[in-house]
Design a protein around this motif. Structure first.
Motif, mmCIF file in Angstrom:
data_model
loop_
_atom_site.group_PDB
_atom_site.id
_atom_site.type_symbol
_atom_site.label_atom_id
_atom_site.label_comp_id
_atom_site.label_asym_id
_atom_site.label_seq_id
_atom_site.Cartn_x
_atom_site.Cartn_y
_atom_site.Cartn_z
ATOM 1 N N LEU A 164 0.825 -1.206 0.000
ATOM 2 C CA LEU A 164 0.000 0.000 0.000
ATOM 3 C C LEU A 164 0.863 1.262 0.000
ATOM 4 N N LEU A 165 1.931 1.241 0.771
ATOM 5 C CA LEU A 165 2.793 2.413 0.868
ATOM 6 C C LEU A 165 3.658 2.604 -0.370
ATOM 7 N N SER A 166 3.868 1.541 -1.117
ATOM 8 C CA SER A 166 4.677 1.650 -2.338
ATOM 9 C C SER A 166 3.975 2.492 -3.405
ATOM 10 N N ASP A 167 2.656 2.639 -3.266
ATOM 11 C CA ASP A 167 1.892 3.459 -4.212
ATOM 12 C C ASP A 167 1.794 4.914 -3.761
ATOM 13 N N THR A 168 2.526 5.274 -2.690
ATOM 14 C CA THR A 168 2.519 6.643 -2.178
ATOM 15 C C THR A 168 3.929 7.225 -2.266
ATOM 16 N N ASP A 169 4.071 8.448 -1.805
ATOM 17 C CA ASP A 169 5.384 9.104 -1.768
ATOM 18 C C ASP A 169 6.064 8.928 -0.418
ATOM 19 N N ILE A 170 5.551 8.016 0.394
ATOM 20 C CA ILE A 170 6.092 7.799 1.733
ATOM 21 C C ILE A 170 7.273 6.836 1.674
ATOM 22 N N GLY A 171 8.436 7.292 2.093
ATOM 23 C CA GLY A 171 9.626 6.439 2.106
ATOM 24 C C GLY A 171 9.715 5.646 3.388
ATOM 25 N N MET A 172 10.245 4.443 3.315
ATOM 26 C CA MET A 172 10.327 3.582 4.482
ATOM 27 C C MET A 172 11.248 4.161 5.550
ATOM 28 N N ARG A 173 12.236 4.942 5.135
ATOM 29 C CA ARG A 173 13.175 5.520 6.101
ATOM 30 C C ARG A 173 12.752 6.897 6.587
ATOM 31 N N SER A 174 11.612 7.376 6.111
ATOM 32 C CA SER A 174 11.129 8.690 6.514
ATOM 33 C C SER A 174 10.720 8.682 7.981
ATOM 34 N N ARG A 175 11.073 9.746 8.695
ATOM 35 C CA ARG A 175 10.643 9.876 10.075
ATOM 36 C C ARG A 175 9.196 10.380 10.085
ATOM 37 N N ILE A 176 8.359 9.746 10.903
ATOM 38 C CA ILE A 176 6.931 10.043 10.895
ATOM 39 C C ILE A 176 6.666 11.518 11.197
ATOM 40 N N GLY A 177 7.451 12.096 12.096
ATOM 41 C CA GLY A 177 7.270 13.488 12.448
ATOM 42 C C GLY A 177 7.511 14.441 11.293
ATOM 43 N N ALA A 178 8.237 13.978 10.261
ATOM 44 C CA ALA A 178 8.548 14.826 9.106
ATOM 45 C C ALA A 178 7.525 14.677 7.988
ATOM 46 N N LEU A 179 6.581 13.748 8.147
ATOM 47 C CA LEU A 179 5.575 13.530 7.115
ATOM 48 C C LEU A 179 4.503 14.616 7.174
ATOM 49 N N SER A 180 3.915 14.917 6.020
ATOM 50 C CA SER A 180 2.787 15.837 5.980
ATOM 51 C C SER A 180 1.570 15.160 6.608
ATOM 52 N N LYS A 181 0.549 15.959 6.900
ATOM 53 C CA LYS A 181 -0.665 15.402 7.495
ATOM 54 C C LYS A 181 -1.294 14.366 6.576
ATOM 55 N N GLY A 182 -1.315 14.659 5.280
ATOM 56 C CA GLY A 182 -1.882 13.715 4.326
ATOM 57 C C GLY A 182 -1.136 12.394 4.312
ATOM 58 N N MET A 183 0.183 12.451 4.397
ATOM 59 C CA MET A 183 0.995 11.237 4.410
ATOM 60 C C MET A 183 0.763 10.439 5.680
ATOM 61 N N LYS A 184 0.615 11.141 6.815
ATOM 62 C CA LYS A 184 0.350 10.438 8.071
ATOM 63 C C LYS A 184 -0.983 9.687 8.018
ATOM 64 N N VAL A 185 -1.993 10.310 7.420
ATOM 65 C CA VAL A 185 -3.290 9.649 7.288
ATOM 66 C C VAL A 185 -3.170 8.424 6.384
ATOM 67 N N GLN A 186 -2.411 8.542 5.288
ATOM 68 C CA GLN A 186 -2.197 7.393 4.397
ATOM 69 C C GLN A 186 -1.479 6.269 5.122
ATOM 70 N N LEU A 187 -0.467 6.623 5.898
ATOM 71 C CA LEU A 187 0.283 5.619 6.659
ATOM 72 C C LEU A 187 -0.619 4.926 7.674
ATOM 73 N N HIS A 188 -1.409 5.712 8.381
ATOM 74 C CA HIS A 188 -2.310 5.144 9.380
ATOM 75 C C HIS A 188 -3.301 4.186 8.732
ATOM 76 N N LEU A 189 -3.856 4.568 7.590
ATOM 77 C CA LEU A 189 -4.813 3.700 6.905
ATOM 78 C C LEU A 189 -4.144 2.419 6.426
ATOM 79 N N ALA A 190 -2.907 2.521 5.932
ATOM 80 C CA ALA A 190 -2.178 1.328 5.483
ATOM 81 C C ALA A 190 -1.994 0.346 6.638
ATOM 82 N N ILE A 191 -1.708 0.862 7.830
ATOM 83 C CA ILE A 191 -1.540 0.004 9.007
ATOM 84 C C ILE A 191 -2.858 -0.656 9.387
ATOM 85 N N VAL A 192 -3.942 0.134 9.346
ATOM 86 C CA VAL A 192 -5.266 -0.398 9.677
ATOM 87 C C VAL A 192 -5.659 -1.507 8.702
#
Length: 290
Positions: A120-148
């Motif tokens: 799921l995350l491979s289809d986004t701009d979220i890098g695996m080594r990215s620190r969560i605190g540095a992600l935009s709000k939209g990216m955090k929501v995408q990450l949270h949904l991927a985990i769910v």
């Protein structure tokens, strides 16, 4: 279909130093089965957050709630294996990297599918080594949904999940959400002020006003029960004979929400329109029916 969420006579009372005891929600009851998407609607202070906290087992309440047949207060650990929650405020650990969070989640949850989350995350701009605190709000929501989604819960509660997101992130969020939901065996509760945005996703709606439930029905039933009509202002008295539950005046005409079975005016008096969920929501918040 299996009942996944059930609430009966649920009330919550807070102690207020100035006015004594204030009731936040009063005698709320509903049932949610597999394949149902419930829109939880109400203005600020209507009781939505209080109801959600009760469903999550995050506070005490009177009445009865069952999630997958279990009480969220006495069986919270067991319930959280099949119940997930996403709000507009990120609860993800900002100090972790994405990779660390996925690894941690895989270690504490036997049902978590690590490869699904990575896909799921491979289809986004979220890098695996990215620190969560540095992600935009939209990216955090995408990450949270991927985990769910990877955790494979069968009940998901969303509380203003797309608040503050731009159109692109909203579109991606709801696409991924519905792909997950359409796998079957799941139910979904969405609390949102964006009524028009979520209407097409819902099968049912529950509207709260001042802590009380003023409407609990299916979208299909509501579309049959209520009709929006527009009539020139010269016909206002005739329309009022239908006992409309809401009106929206314009320059030379007025829109009225009426019960479909009451609509017995001559065709030349009005133009029939489809009542949107937003029309019905406003009617039950501001109109005579509320």
């Amino acid at each position: 279909m299996k009942v996944l969420v059930e609430a009966s006579r649920v009330s919550k009372q807070y102690k207020n130093a100035s006015s004594g005891n204030d009731k936040a929600i009063i005698n709320i009851g509903f049932q949610l089965k597999e394949g149902q998407v419930l829109g939880l609607l109400g203005h600020n202070g209507a009781g939505k957050s209080t109801l959600i906290k009760s469903l999550l087992g995050a506070q005490s309440y009177s009445g009865e709630i069952k999630i997958n047949g279990l009480s969220p207060t006495s069986h919270r650990t067991e319930i959280m294996k099949s119940l997930s929650y996403i709000s507009d405020t990120s609860t993800l650990p900002n100090w972790m990297t994405v990779q660390q969070l996925l690894k941690y989640t895989a270690g504490v949850s036997q049902s978590f599918r690590l490869e699904t989350a990575k896909k799921l995350l491979s289809d986004t701009d979220i890098g695996m080594r990215s620190r969560i605190g540095a992600l935009s709000k939209g990216m955090k929501v995408q990450l949270h949904l991927a985990i769910v989604i990877a955790a494979d819960a069968n009940v998901l509660i969303l509380d203003e999940p797309t608040l503050g997101l731009d159109l692109m992130y909203r579109d991606v969020f709801y696409r991924n959400l519905m792909n997950w939901f359409q796998q079957g065996g799941k139910s979904l509760i969405i609390a949102s002020h964006e009524v028009d945005e979520i209407e097409k996703l819902l099968t049912d709606v529950l509207i709260l006003k001042q802590g009380r439930m003023v409407l609990n029905d299916s979208i299909e039933s509501l579309q049959q029960k209520y009709t929006l009509i527009e009539a020139a202002n010269e016909y206002s008295e005739q329309v009022k004979s239908l006992h409309p539950i809401y009106s929206r005046p314009g320059m030379s005409s007025t829109e009225w929400l009426v019960e479909s079975q009451q609509l017995n005016l001559p065709q030349e008096v009005f133009v029939r329109k489809k009542a949107s969920l937003a029309d019905i929501f406003l009617a039950f918040q501001q109109g005579e029916k509320s």
